[in-house]
Structure formats: structure tokens, C-alpha cells
Design an enzyme around this catalytic site. Structure first.
Site, PDB file in Angstrom:
ATOM      1  N   LEU A  21     -34.488  45.128  -9.468  1.00  0.00           N
ATOM      2  CA  LEU A  21     -34.855  44.618 -10.778  1.00  0.00           C
ATOM      3  C   LEU A  21     -34.263  43.221 -10.945  1.00  0.00           C
ATOM      4  CD1 LEU A  21     -34.386  47.837 -12.917  1.00  0.00           C
ATOM      5  CD2 LEU A  21     -36.540  46.642 -12.443  1.00  0.00           C
ATOM      6  N   HIS A  68     -26.524  50.248  -2.778  1.00  0.00           N
ATOM      7  CA  HIS A  68     -26.623  51.640  -3.250  1.00  0.00           C
ATOM      8  C   HIS A  68     -26.618  52.525  -2.010  1.00  0.00           C
ATOM      9  CE1 HIS A  68     -27.597  50.804  -7.492  1.00  0.00           C
ATOM     10  NE2 HIS A  68     -28.250  49.742  -7.031  1.00  0.00           N
ATOM     11  N   HIS A  74     -31.266  35.745 -11.415  1.00  0.00           N
ATOM     12  CA  HIS A  74     -32.311  36.286 -10.538  1.00  0.00           C
ATOM     13  C   HIS A  74     -33.733  36.126 -11.096  1.00  0.00           C
ATOM     14  CE1 HIS A  74     -31.764  39.696 -13.180  1.00  0.00           C
ATOM     15  NE2 HIS A  74     -30.812  40.291 -12.502  1.00  0.00           N
ATOM     16  N   ALA A  86     -32.330  50.869  -8.292  1.00  0.00           N
ATOM     17  CA  ALA A  86     -32.835  49.513  -8.070  1.00  0.00           C
ATOM     18  C   ALA A  86     -31.759  48.658  -7.424  1.00  0.00           C
ATOM     19  CB  ALA A  86     -33.245  48.898  -9.401  1.00  0.00           C
ATOM     20  N   HIS A 129     -24.171  35.251  -7.813  1.00  0.00           N
ATOM     21  CA  HIS A 129     -24.535  36.547  -8.442  1.00  0.00           C
ATOM     22  C   HIS A 129     -24.391  37.650  -7.394  1.00  0.00           C
ATOM     23  CE1 HIS A 129     -27.321  38.987 -11.259  1.00  0.00           C
ATOM     24  NE2 HIS A 129     -26.874  39.818 -10.323  1.00  0.00           N
ATOM     25  N   LYS A 140     -21.517  38.359 -19.032  1.00  0.00           N
ATOM     26  CA  LYS A 140     -22.841  38.809 -18.593  1.00  0.00           C
ATOM     27  C   LYS A 140     -23.541  39.607 -19.679  1.00  0.00           C
ATOM     28  CE  LYS A 140     -26.224  39.646 -15.774  1.00  0.00           C
ATOM     29  NZ  LYS A 140     -26.314  40.131 -14.415  1.00  0.00           N
ATOM     30  N   HIS A 151     -29.349  38.849 -17.651  1.00  0.00           N
ATOM     31  CA  HIS A 151     -30.403  39.634 -17.003  1.00  0.00           C
ATOM     32  C   HIS A 151     -31.594  39.537 -17.942  1.00  0.00           C
ATOM     33  CE1 HIS A 151     -32.080  43.020 -14.516  1.00  0.00           C
ATOM     34  NE2 HIS A 151     -32.891  42.989 -15.568  1.00  0.00           N
ATOM     35  N   ASP A 172     -27.754  38.462  -5.677  1.00  0.00           N
ATOM     36  CA  ASP A 172     -27.958  39.747  -6.356  1.00  0.00           C
ATOM     37  C   ASP A 172     -27.907  40.893  -5.345  1.00  0.00           C
ATOM     38  OD1 ASP A 172     -28.289  41.547  -8.424  1.00  0.00           O
ATOM     39  OD2 ASP A 172     -30.473  41.318  -8.486  1.00  0.00           O
ATOM     40  N   ASN A 181     -20.907  45.199 -13.807  1.00  0.00           N
ATOM     41  CA  ASN A 181     -21.568  46.469 -14.183  1.00  0.00           C
ATOM     42  C   ASN A 181     -21.034  47.652 -13.382  1.00  0.00           C
ATOM     43  OD1 ASN A 181     -22.879  45.456 -11.848  1.00  0.00           O
ATOM     44  ND2 ASN A 181     -24.809  46.490 -12.347  1.00  0.00           N
ATOM     45  N   HIS A 227     -22.934  41.850  -6.546  1.00  0.00           N
ATOM     46  CA  HIS A 227     -22.382  43.162  -6.921  1.00  0.00           C
ATOM     47  C   HIS A 227     -21.488  43.634  -5.787  1.00  0.00           C
ATOM     48  CE1 HIS A 227     -25.154  43.547 -10.340  1.00  0.00           C
ATOM     49  NE2 HIS A 227     -25.991  42.896  -9.554  1.00  0.00           N
ATOM     50  N   LEU A 228     -20.203  43.808  -6.089  1.00  0.00           N
ATOM     51  CA  LEU A 228     -19.243  44.242  -5.060  1.00  0.00           C
ATOM     52  C   LEU A 228     -18.860  45.706  -5.202  1.00  0.00           C
ATOM     53  CD1 LEU A 228     -16.773  41.204  -4.760  1.00  0.00           C
ATOM     54  CD2 LEU A 228     -18.387  42.030  -3.022  1.00  0.00           C
ATOM     55  N   ARG A 229     -19.244  46.358  -6.350  1.00  0.00           N
ATOM     56  CA  ARG A 229     -18.846  47.758  -6.611  1.00  0.00           C
ATOM     57  C   ARG A 229     -17.326  47.887  -6.573  1.00  0.00           C
ATOM     58  NH1 ARG A 229     -23.868  47.511  -8.459  1.00  0.00           N
ATOM     59  NH2 ARG A 229     -25.491  48.139  -7.009  1.00  0.00           N
TER      60      ARG A 229
HETATM   61  N1  NCD Z   1     -30.717  43.949  -9.162  1.00  0.00           N
HETATM   62  C1  NCD Z   1     -30.776  45.255  -9.110  1.00  0.00           C
HETATM   63  O1  NCD Z   1     -31.842  45.801  -8.850  1.00  0.00           O
HETATM   64  N2  NCD Z   1     -29.694  46.035  -9.339  1.00  0.00           N
HETATM   65  C2  NCD Z   1     -28.394  45.597  -9.775  1.00  0.00           C
HETATM   66  C3  NCD Z   1     -28.341  45.269 -11.232  1.00  0.00           C
HETATM   67  C4  NCD Z   1     -28.982  43.962 -11.620  1.00  0.00           C
HETATM   68  O2  NCD Z   1     -28.621  42.904 -11.109  1.00  0.00           O
HETATM   69  O3  NCD Z   1     -29.871  43.943 -12.468  1.00  0.00           O
HETATM   70  C5  NCD Z   1     -27.379  46.693  -9.434  1.00  0.00           C
HETATM   71  O4  NCD Z   1     -26.242  46.602  -9.917  1.00  0.00           O
HETATM   72  O5  NCD Z   1     -27.697  47.605  -8.676  1.00  0.00           O
HETATM   73 ZN    ZN Z   2     -27.460  41.770 -10.206  1.00  0.00          ZN
HETATM   74 ZN    ZN Z   3     -29.777  41.997 -13.212  1.00  0.00          ZN
END
Ligand code: NCD
Ligand code: ZN
Ligand code: ZN
Length: 352
Positions: free
Chosen positions: A228, A260, A183, A272, A22, A108, A145, A256, A50, A24-26
Site C-alpha cells: 500500500l 512481513h 511513497h 501489505a 522511508h 508520521k 501516508h 518503504d 508503526n 520499516h525496521l520492525r
Molecule cells: N507499505 C506497505 O504496504 N506496508 C507498510 C505500511 C505503509 O508504509 O503503509 C508496513 O508497515 O507493512
Molecule cells: Zn511504509
Molecule cells: Zn504507508
């Protein structure tokens, strides 16, 4: 961080190369900044969809995959395992197309409004039953999620309520659908996953293994500990540690890691997400060492995930050494800066 007598803990540990289930690579310059951190430790990662706009089609996932591969530093191998973002309007044919690619490994579910970039998410899962039936048929996992979004449900109760209101009915109606409860943060979720019938797994982050909700407010409000689902009480952290170190193959590693830019965290309405990709394996090793369960780290980090997804275990190994180092105050994030979790703090394990 460590609470165990140092002589009981080995000086190093070597495990099969792990994966991050899990992540996030943006995108764009931000992607290029964070990707090497993950690729240094992990052979593969399930890449969250996302983005803005979200990755809802096979074509978009293919293009995103190409951008990830193009952003890899020379000579580094890393396989992005792509996902599609489920919407109220996802077409069952899109699932078949995705399954045929071989590079899309899951879909997802973001309940609309539950988290970062979830506005296009699902408002009512009943809108998606045709798609879920197709997923069940082709063996495409649903990543969840797991939080309700109702404003009358307390933020800290949203995961436990989700189990009763969404997870149980969904899995009763789709008993063969492979589901990953992403998560997980509560003893209710850990217990549900351990005891449920049928194909289910769960990812657990390093920060939810290491910290309880006090960490968000220690000495003042600390936005880098806000994610989150939000950190929970100590009893929940302990239940997650028990699950992760149990050897139960339903539980596997998912950082996760959610980068940011610093100005979006230090804001009146801060984003978050915790950034842990920089030092994820060091943090997990710390958590397992604290629990006296380093012998269970390899199953959690390197074996259980591939078994769930039906993928081969990686070749090669990584080694973590007991060695103090200081997490940098910030790292570049495209044209901005990013503050990692534990910025400026001492970590007791280091990737060799
Ligand atoms: N975990 C987080 O707090 N943020 C994640 C989104 C997510 O996994 O719910 C994000 O993309 O910033
Ligand atoms: Zn996530
Ligand atoms: Zn999530």
C-alpha cells in the site's frame, strides 16, 4: 529487466553513500534480521513508527532507537532517524520534547485504517491542528501516508482523492509546515508535488518505479507484489520514473521496505508490504538505467533527501556494478522466513 542497448550503459556507477527516507525496521528478532540489509547500503534511514504499540512518545522513540543501535552488527555504522506516530491525542508538548532530542526528525500521519498497524492513526486531521501548528513552528516535518480510507472510494483512486480532500486543505492551512508525501504512486501525486508551493517533498519506492499493477496478477496472484499504496497503471509508473529522474530536488529515495513473515503474506487476508531492503540500491539502479538516467541517481538517492531534512550529505561512496545475481528465495526474519521482492529472479546490478 533491462531494455536499453547494453553498450550505452556503464559497467559500474559510484555515488555518494545514499540514505533511505522511508523504512520499516520492525522490532526484536525481526529487526536484527533486516537491519544489516539496510545498513549495508544506506548510512541513515527515516524509521517508521508503526510498531505494535505505535511509537507515539519521545521516550518510546528513544528506547526504539537504542534497540536499533544495539541490533547493529559489530563495526557497522548506521544512523536511525526516528519518527513519532501522530494520533488524535498527540500533545503539542510532545513535539517540542521530540524536537529537542535531535534524534527525532519527523512525525508520521497514518489515516486510521489506511495501512499496516494504522488502527491508532488519525481519524480527522482537524483533531491535530494544534500539534501541526507546533510542528510548523519548530520545523518538524510531517510525513504522510496519503490515502483516504472511505470504502466508497476505489482502492486505486485513494491517493488522488487524498490530494484534493486532505493534502490541499492541510497545506493551505499550514503553509510553512514541511510535508513529505510518502511513497507516491500516481501521476496526480507526482504532478502535485512538482507544482505545489511551499516546503514539500516526496519519496518514491523502487517497486513503484519498476512495476505496474499487472505484476500483482502475473500468472496468478502474487502477494509479494502487494503493498500500500497498491501498484498502479503503467501511465502512473512512467510519471514516477519521470519525477525521480528529473533532477527535481523534491523527489527522493524511500524504499518503504516493509517486511512481513511469509505465512502472513500467504494468507486468506495477506499483509501489505514489499521487502526490498535486501537489494534496494540494485533495484533503483536498474530503474534509473532503464530510463537512461544513471546520472540522476545520486541526486535522488544521496543529495535531495538531506537537503530537505537539513542534514549533511554523507561521506563516502558506494559502487554498483553491472553483474547478474539471483535474489534468494527467502531470508531469515526472526524465527520466521521472509520472501524478498524478486525472489529467485535475476538482478543485473550488484553492490560492490
Ligand atoms: N507499505 C506497505 O504496504 N506496508 C507498510 C505500511 C505503509 O508504509 O503503509 C508496513 O508497515 O507493512
Ligand atoms: Zn511504509
Ligand atoms: Zn504507508
Amino acid at each position: 529487466m533491462s531494455t536499453i542497448d547494453p553498450i550505452e550503459i556503464p559497467q559500474s556507477i559510484t555515488i555518494t553513500r545514499p540514505d533511505d527516507w522511508h523504512l520499516h525496521l520492525r522490532d526484536g528478532a525481526a529487526l536484527a534480521s533486516v537491519l544489516p540489509h539496510s545498513a549495508r547500503q544506506f548510512a541513515r534511514a527515516i524509521v517508521m513508527p508503526n510498531l505494535k504499540p505505535p511509537v507515539t512518545t519521545t521516550a518510546a522513540a528513544g528506547a526504539y532507537r537504542d534497540r536499533i543501535l544495539a541490533a547493529l552488527p559489530e563495526g557497522v555504522t548506521f544512523e536511525p532517524l526516528m519518527t513519532l506516530y501522530l494520533t488524535n491525542n498527540t500533545d503539542p508538548d510532545e513535539i517540542r520534547r521530540a524536537a529537542d532530542t535531535g534524534f527525532i526528525h519527523a512525525v508520521k500521519l497514518y489515516p486510521a485504517g489506511a495501512t499496516t498497524n494504522s488502527d491508532a492513526g488519525v481519524t480527522d486531521l482537524r483533531n491535530c491542528y494544534k500539534v501541526l501548528e507546533t510542528m510548523q513552528e519548530v520545523g518538524m516535518p510531517l510525513l504522510v501516508h496519503g490515502e483516504v480510507t472511505d470504502n466508497d472510494i476505489d482502492l486505486f483512486d485513494r491517493e488522488a482523492v487524498f490530494i484534493e480532500r486532505v493534502m490541499r486543505p492541510l497545506r493551505r492551512d499550514m503553509p510553512v509546515l514541511k510535508v513529505v508525501f510518502e511513497h507516491i504512486t500516481t501521476k496526480e501525486a507526482a504532478q502535485y508535488v512538482a507544482e505545489a508551493e511551499g516546503p514539500i517533498g516526496a519519496t518514491i519506492t523502487a517497486h513503484h518505479l519498476l512495476y505496474n499493477r499487472n505484476e500483482i496478477f502475473r500468472g496468478g496472484i502474487r502477494p509479494h507484489y502487494y503493498c500500500l499504496p497498491v501498484l498502479k497503471r503503467e501511465e502512473h509508473r512512467l510519471a514516477l520514473v519521470t519525477a525521480a529522474t528529473s533532477g527535481d530536488e523534491r523527489f527522493f529515495l524511500g524504499t518503504d521496505s516493509a517486511p512481513h513473515a511469509v505465512h502472513t503474506k500467504y494468507a486468506a487476508c495477506g499483509c501489505a508490504g514489499c521487502y526490498t531492503a535486501l537489494h534496494a540500491m540494485e533495484l533503483y539502479t536498474e530503474a534509473f538505467a532503464q530510463a537512461g538516467a544513471l546520472d540522476k541517481l545520486e541526486a535522488f538517492a544521496s543529495l535531495n533527501g538531506p537537503a530537505f531534512y537539513g542534514l549533511p550529505v554523507n561521506e563516502g561512496t558506494i559502487t554498483l556494478e553491472r553483474k547478474d545475481w539471483t535474489v534468494p528465495e527467502s531470508v531469515p526474519f526472526g524465527e520466521h522466513q521472509l520472501v524478498p521482492l524478486n525472489a529467485g529472479e535475476t538482478i543485473h546490478w550488484k553492490m560492490a
